[in-house]
Design a protein around this motif. Structure first.
Motif, PDB file in Angstrom:
ATOM      1  N   GLN A  36       0.808  -1.213   0.000  1.00 10.99           N
ATOM      2  CA  GLN A  36       0.000   0.000   0.000  1.00 10.99           C
ATOM      3  C   GLN A  36       0.847   1.271   0.000  1.00 10.99           C
ATOM      4  N   HIS A  37       1.908   1.315   0.776  1.00 11.87           N
ATOM      5  CA  HIS A  37       2.720   2.520   0.879  1.00 11.87           C
ATOM      6  C   HIS A  37       3.759   2.641  -0.240  1.00 11.87           C
ATOM      7  N   LEU A  38       3.794   1.696  -1.153  1.00 11.43           N
ATOM      8  CA  LEU A  38       4.783   1.715  -2.235  1.00 11.43           C
ATOM      9  C   LEU A  38       4.280   2.425  -3.488  1.00 11.43           C
ATOM     10  N   LEU A  39       3.016   2.828  -3.506  1.00 13.10           N
ATOM     11  CA  LEU A  39       2.469   3.497  -4.683  1.00 13.10           C
ATOM     12  C   LEU A  39       3.178   4.821  -4.943  1.00 13.10           C
ATOM     13  N   GLU A  40       3.378   5.613  -3.904  1.00  9.90           N
ATOM     14  CA  GLU A  40       4.017   6.918  -4.081  1.00  9.90           C
ATOM     15  C   GLU A  40       5.440   6.810  -4.638  1.00  9.90           C
ATOM     16  N   PRO A  41       6.312   5.930  -4.096  1.00  9.46           N
ATOM     17  CA  PRO A  41       7.658   5.803  -4.687  1.00  9.46           C
ATOM     18  C   PRO A  41       7.619   5.311  -6.142  1.00  9.46           C
ATOM     19  N   MET A  42       6.646   4.470  -6.462  1.00 10.80           N
ATOM     20  CA  MET A  42       6.536   3.988  -7.849  1.00 10.80           C
ATOM     21  C   MET A  42       6.127   5.125  -8.788  1.00 10.80           C
ATOM     22  N   ILE A  43       5.210   5.967  -8.348  1.00  8.51           N
ATOM     23  CA  ILE A  43       4.786   7.100  -9.173  1.00  8.51           C
ATOM     24  C   ILE A  43       5.938   8.094  -9.352  1.00  8.51           C
ATOM     25  N   GLU A  44       6.672   8.363  -8.282  1.00  9.77           N
ATOM     26  CA  GLU A  44       7.824   9.258  -8.379  1.00  9.77           C
ATOM     27  C   GLU A  44       8.876   8.710  -9.324  1.00  9.77           C
ATOM     28  N   GLY A  45       9.163   7.434  -9.233  1.00  5.53           N
ATOM     29  CA  GLY A  45      10.139   6.806 -10.134  1.00  5.53           C
ATOM     30  C   GLY A  45       9.692   6.841 -11.571  1.00  5.53           C
ATOM     31  N   THR A  46       8.405   6.633 -11.804  1.00  6.53           N
ATOM     32  CA  THR A  46       7.861   6.690 -13.168  1.00  6.53           C
ATOM     33  C   THR A  46       7.971   8.103 -13.721  1.00  6.53           C
ATOM     34  N   SER A  47       7.678   9.100 -12.895  1.00  8.34           N
ATOM     35  CA  SER A  47       7.758  10.495 -13.334  1.00  8.34           C
ATOM     36  C   SER A  47       9.186  10.857 -13.746  1.00  8.34           C
ATOM     37  N   LYS A  48      10.182  10.340 -13.035  1.00 10.18           N
ATOM     38  CA  LYS A  48      11.574  10.619 -13.387  1.00 10.18           C
ATOM     39  C   LYS A  48      11.933  10.034 -14.758  1.00 10.18           C
ATOM     40  N   HIS A  49      11.378   8.858 -15.086  1.00 11.27           N
ATOM     41  CA  HIS A  49      11.690   8.212 -16.360  1.00 11.27           C
ATOM     42  C   HIS A  49      10.948   8.829 -17.529  1.00 11.27           C
ATOM     43  N   LEU A  50       9.814   9.451 -17.254  1.00 13.11           N
ATOM     44  CA  LEU A  50       9.032  10.035 -18.342  1.00 13.11           C
ATOM     45  C   LEU A  50       9.318  11.519 -18.450  1.00 13.11           C
TER      46      LEU A  50
END
Length: 50
Positions: A36-50
């Motif tokens: 549940q708490h891993l959604l935010e780090p995944m979104i941040e990581g995706t934003s860095k790649h895009l």
């Protein structure tokens, strides 16, 4: 990570995918059992790649 036989070392592998093009845009391994708490780090990581 907790299992029915005790605690073991384990990881959750998560991936963010572009559904239209079927391409993985971000992937990461975490040493946490709950996701549940891993959604935010995944979104941040995706934003860095895009």
């Amino acid at each position: 990570m907790k299992t029915s036989k005790g605690v073991i070392q384990g990881y959750n592998g998560l991936a963010m995918v572009d559904a239209k093009h079927q391409v993985i845009v971000h992937a990461e391994a975490f040493g946490d059992g709950q996701e549940q708490h891993l959604l935010e780090p995944m979104i941040e990581g995706t934003s860095k790649h895009l």
